[in-house]
Design a protein around this motif. Structure first.
Motif, PDB file in Angstrom:
ATOM      1  N   ASN A   7       0.777  -1.252  -0.088  1.00 49.07           N
ATOM      2  CA  ASN A   7       0.028  -0.014   0.028  1.00 49.07           C
ATOM      3  C   ASN A   7       0.810   1.090  -0.018  1.00 49.07           C
ATOM      4  O   ASN A   7       0.374   2.283  -0.697  1.00 49.07           O
ATOM      5  CB  ASN A   7      -0.991   0.137   1.256  1.00 49.07           C
ATOM      6  CG  ASN A   7      -2.080  -1.072   0.989  1.00 49.07           C
ATOM      7  OD1 ASN A   7      -2.393  -1.323  -0.033  1.00 49.07           O
ATOM      8  ND2 ASN A   7      -2.552  -1.289   2.189  1.00 49.07           N
ATOM      9  N   LEU A   8       2.000   1.232   0.645  1.00 48.43           N
ATOM     10  CA  LEU A   8       2.791   2.352   0.808  1.00 48.43           C
ATOM     11  C   LEU A   8       3.351   2.751  -0.509  1.00 48.43           C
ATOM     12  O   LEU A   8       3.616   3.737  -0.805  1.00 48.43           O
ATOM     13  CB  LEU A   8       3.914   2.236   1.814  1.00 48.43           C
ATOM     14  CG  LEU A   8       4.659   3.562   2.040  1.00 48.43           C
ATOM     15  CD1 LEU A   8       3.818   4.487   2.792  1.00 48.43           C
ATOM     16  CD2 LEU A   8       5.816   3.295   3.306  1.00 48.43           C
ATOM     17  N   ASP A   9       3.778   1.707  -1.382  1.00 47.72           N
ATOM     18  CA  ASP A   9       4.339   1.871  -2.467  1.00 47.72           C
ATOM     19  C   ASP A   9       3.308   2.378  -3.555  1.00 47.72           C
ATOM     20  O   ASP A   9       3.730   3.385  -4.455  1.00 47.72           O
ATOM     21  CB  ASP A   9       4.837   0.606  -3.235  1.00 47.72           C
ATOM     22  CG  ASP A   9       6.185  -0.092  -2.388  1.00 47.72           C
ATOM     23  OD1 ASP A   9       6.952   0.961  -1.877  1.00 47.72           O
ATOM     24  OD2 ASP A   9       6.551  -1.102  -2.393  1.00 47.72           O
ATOM     25  N   VAL A  10       2.282   2.011  -3.365  1.00 49.15           N
ATOM     26  CA  VAL A  10       1.187   2.717  -4.454  1.00 49.15           C
ATOM     27  C   VAL A  10       0.634   4.140  -3.908  1.00 49.15           C
ATOM     28  O   VAL A  10       0.567   4.869  -4.805  1.00 49.15           O
ATOM     29  CB  VAL A  10      -0.392   1.852  -4.023  1.00 49.15           C
ATOM     30  CG1 VAL A  10      -1.341   2.498  -4.931  1.00 49.15           C
ATOM     31  CG2 VAL A  10      -0.226   0.492  -4.481  1.00 49.15           C
ATOM     32  N   ILE A  11       0.864   4.528  -2.803  1.00 49.69           N
ATOM     33  CA  ILE A  11       0.712   5.731  -2.216  1.00 49.69           C
ATOM     34  C   ILE A  11       1.874   6.738  -2.812  1.00 49.69           C
ATOM     35  O   ILE A  11       1.631   7.642  -3.164  1.00 49.69           O
ATOM     36  CB  ILE A  11       0.436   6.002  -0.815  1.00 49.69           C
ATOM     37  CG1 ILE A  11      -0.903   5.221  -0.436  1.00 49.69           C
ATOM     38  CG2 ILE A  11       0.639   7.371  -0.213  1.00 49.69           C
ATOM     39  CD1 ILE A  11      -1.165   5.087   1.096  1.00 49.69           C
ATOM     40  N   GLU A  12       3.139   6.156  -2.496  1.00 49.32           N
ATOM     41  CA  GLU A  12       4.297   7.198  -3.006  1.00 49.32           C
ATOM     42  C   GLU A  12       4.270   7.153  -4.468  1.00 49.32           C
ATOM     43  O   GLU A  12       4.649   8.167  -5.278  1.00 49.32           O
ATOM     44  CB  GLU A  12       5.602   5.958  -2.565  1.00 49.32           C
ATOM     45  CG  GLU A  12       5.727   6.211  -1.123  1.00 49.32           C
ATOM     46  CD  GLU A  12       7.182   5.444  -0.510  1.00 49.32           C
ATOM     47  OE1 GLU A  12       7.669   4.952  -1.646  1.00 49.32           O
ATOM     48  OE2 GLU A  12       7.275   5.468   0.520  1.00 49.32           O
ATOM     49  N   GLU A  13       3.702   6.232  -5.340  1.00 48.81           N
ATOM     50  CA  GLU A  13       3.664   6.349  -6.627  1.00 48.81           C
ATOM     51  C   GLU A  13       2.725   7.377  -7.217  1.00 48.81           C
ATOM     52  O   GLU A  13       3.065   8.223  -8.121  1.00 48.81           O
ATOM     53  CB  GLU A  13       3.357   5.071  -7.470  1.00 48.81           C
ATOM     54  CG  GLU A  13       3.333   5.085  -9.057  1.00 48.81           C
ATOM     55  CD  GLU A  13       4.522   5.411  -9.687  1.00 48.81           C
ATOM     56  OE1 GLU A  13       4.492   6.057 -10.620  1.00 48.81           O
ATOM     57  OE2 GLU A  13       5.677   5.023  -8.975  1.00 48.81           O
TER      58      GLU A  13
END
Length: 58
Positions: A7-13
């Motif tokens: 989830n954190l990778d999606v938010i950062e993207e």
């Protein structure tokens, strides 16, 4: 094997794709935008007040 994104990778993207405030506005264009936004909000409220009447509930 590819590592699944969390989830954190999606938010950062998503955050990387949104332009920064300084990329969108300079100081002058920000003041122009705010002026037009406030004036248009007042105009819309004035026009809507002519068509919408609030009646008391009895």
């Amino acid at each position: 094997m590819a590592k699944p994104k969390g989830n954190l990778d999606v938010i950062e993207e998503i955050y990387r794709q949104i332009p920064a405030f300084t990329d969108v506005f300079s100081e002058d264009t920000f003041y122009v935008f705010v002026t037009f936004f406030v004036l248009s909000t007042i105009l819309v409220a004035f026009v809507l007040s002519r068509f919408i009447t609030i009646k008391p509930v009895e």
